[in-house]
Design a protein around this motif. Structure first.
Motif, PDB file in Angstrom:
ATOM      1  N   ALA A   1       6.023  -0.799   6.649  1.00 17.84           N
ATOM      2  CA  ALA A   1       5.260  -1.670   6.172  1.00 17.84           C
ATOM      3  C   ALA A   1       5.656  -2.704   6.888  1.00 17.84           C
TER       4      ALA A   1
ATOM      5  N   GLU B   1       3.176   2.325  15.561  1.00 18.01           N
ATOM      6  CA  GLU B   1       2.655   2.184  14.826  1.00 18.01           C
ATOM      7  C   GLU B   1       3.076  -0.105  14.675  1.00 18.01           C
ATOM      8  N   VAL B   2       3.840   0.331  13.907  1.00 18.33           N
ATOM      9  CA  VAL B   2       4.691  -0.807  12.643  1.00 18.33           C
ATOM     10  C   VAL B   2       5.531  -1.178  13.814  1.00 18.33           C
TER      11      VAL B   2
ATOM     12  N   SER C   1       0.758  -1.898   7.689  1.00 18.53           N
ATOM     13  CA  SER C   1       1.505  -0.997   7.619  1.00 18.53           C
ATOM     14  C   SER C   1       0.434   0.618   8.373  1.00 18.53           C
ATOM     15  N   SER C   2       1.877   1.725   8.366  1.00 15.62           N
ATOM     16  CA  SER C   2       0.995   2.424   8.726  1.00 15.62           C
ATOM     17  C   SER C   2       1.869   3.795   7.976  1.00 15.62           C
ATOM     18  N   ASP C   3       1.214   4.806   8.715  1.00 14.30           N
ATOM     19  CA  ASP C   3       2.225   6.145   8.416  1.00 14.30           C
ATOM     20  C   ASP C   3       3.441   5.805   9.360  1.00 14.30           C
ATOM     21  N   ASN C   4       3.107   6.139  10.802  1.00 14.86           N
ATOM     22  CA  ASN C   4       2.812   5.650  11.887  1.00 14.86           C
ATOM     23  C   ASN C   4       3.669   4.522  12.554  1.00 14.86           C
TER      24      ASN C   4
ATOM     25  N   GLU D   1      10.824   0.751   4.200  1.00 16.89           N
ATOM     26  CA  GLU D   1       9.423   1.350   3.191  1.00 16.89           C
ATOM     27  C   GLU D   1       9.336   0.905   2.519  1.00 16.89           C
TER      28      GLU D   1
ATOM     29  N   SER E   1       1.604   3.493   2.428  1.00 11.14           N
ATOM     30  CA  SER E   1       1.824   4.019   3.469  1.00 11.14           C
ATOM     31  C   SER E   1       3.102   4.146   3.598  1.00 11.14           C
ATOM     32  N   ARG E   2       3.252   4.262   4.390  1.00 12.99           N
ATOM     33  CA  ARG E   2       4.820   4.834   4.359  1.00 12.99           C
ATOM     34  C   ARG E   2       5.854   3.864   5.198  1.00 12.99           C
TER      35      ARG E   2
ATOM     36  N   ASN F   1       0.756  -1.614   0.276  1.00 14.98           N
ATOM     37  CA  ASN F   1       0.368  -0.140   0.134  1.00 14.98           C
ATOM     38  C   ASN F   1       0.511   0.974   0.226  1.00 14.98           C
TER      39      ASN F   1
END
Length: 178
Positions: free
Chosen positions: A7, A52-53, A46-49, A21, A4-5, A2
């Motif tokens: 994964a 969280e990852v 996956s997330s931009d944060n 990334e 997202s920044r 995706n």
């Protein structure tokens, strides 16, 4: 992957979870150093944060090590759907138990190799296998390869055994104790 920044992916070879990334086509596993095509890796989260990852990775590592409490601790931060997806793929008891056993066996084999030396390992393995009769060279190799002995050194050892008369070859691919 995706957009997202960050994964979370798992190496298909050693089952080590790590964060990547988007961008590089080829990534290397941080554990086994295998080169992997990024597009072919299954993204578990996956997330931009980044935090969280990291939490997702920590829960996967806890799940792999058998720490179900640590695995469940991340649930409120990640959401049930993510935890269920991670759990389905990585939390199977059999996989966790097998991974633990393999790691223990590898550590024990490494300790034994450092203690004994490769020639002693080769000699003992041949003695043990030859008690049953003819020794298949590939079976012999399978028994000693876990001790960090490379194939060239093994083949040289087998040739030396035949040359010195310790063993002979009754038929192709087999050894018999002299």
């Amino acid at each position: 992957m995706n957009m997202s920044r960050f994964a979370l992916v798992v190496c298909p070879h050693c089952r080590n979870p790590f964060i990547i990334e988007p961008g590089p086509r080829i990534v290397s596993c941080r554990n086994c150093n295998k080169r992997l095509e990024a597009a072919r890796l299954k993204v578990f989260f996956s997330s931009d944060n980044f935090q969280e990852v990291q939490a997702a990775r920590a829960s996967v590592v806890a799940g792999l090590s058998g720490d179900s409490a640590g695995f469940e601790e991340a649930a409120p931060r990640l959401g049930r759907d993510v935890m269920e997806r991670i759990g389905e793929r990585l939390q199977e008891r059999r996989f966790i138990e097998d991974k633990r056993r393999v790691n223990e066996k590898m550590e024990e084999e490494a300790r034994q190799t450092r203690k004994k030396g490769q020639q002693a390992i080769l000699r003992e393995a041949f003695e043990e296998l030859s008690e049953k009769g003819d020794v298949a060279i590939e079976e012999y190799w399978a028994k000693v390869s876990f001790h960090g002995i490379d194939r060239l050194k093994f083949d040289q050892w087998v040739e030396k055994m035949v040359e010195t008369g310790v063993a002979y070859s009754p038929k192709y691919g087999f050894l018999r104790k002299s």
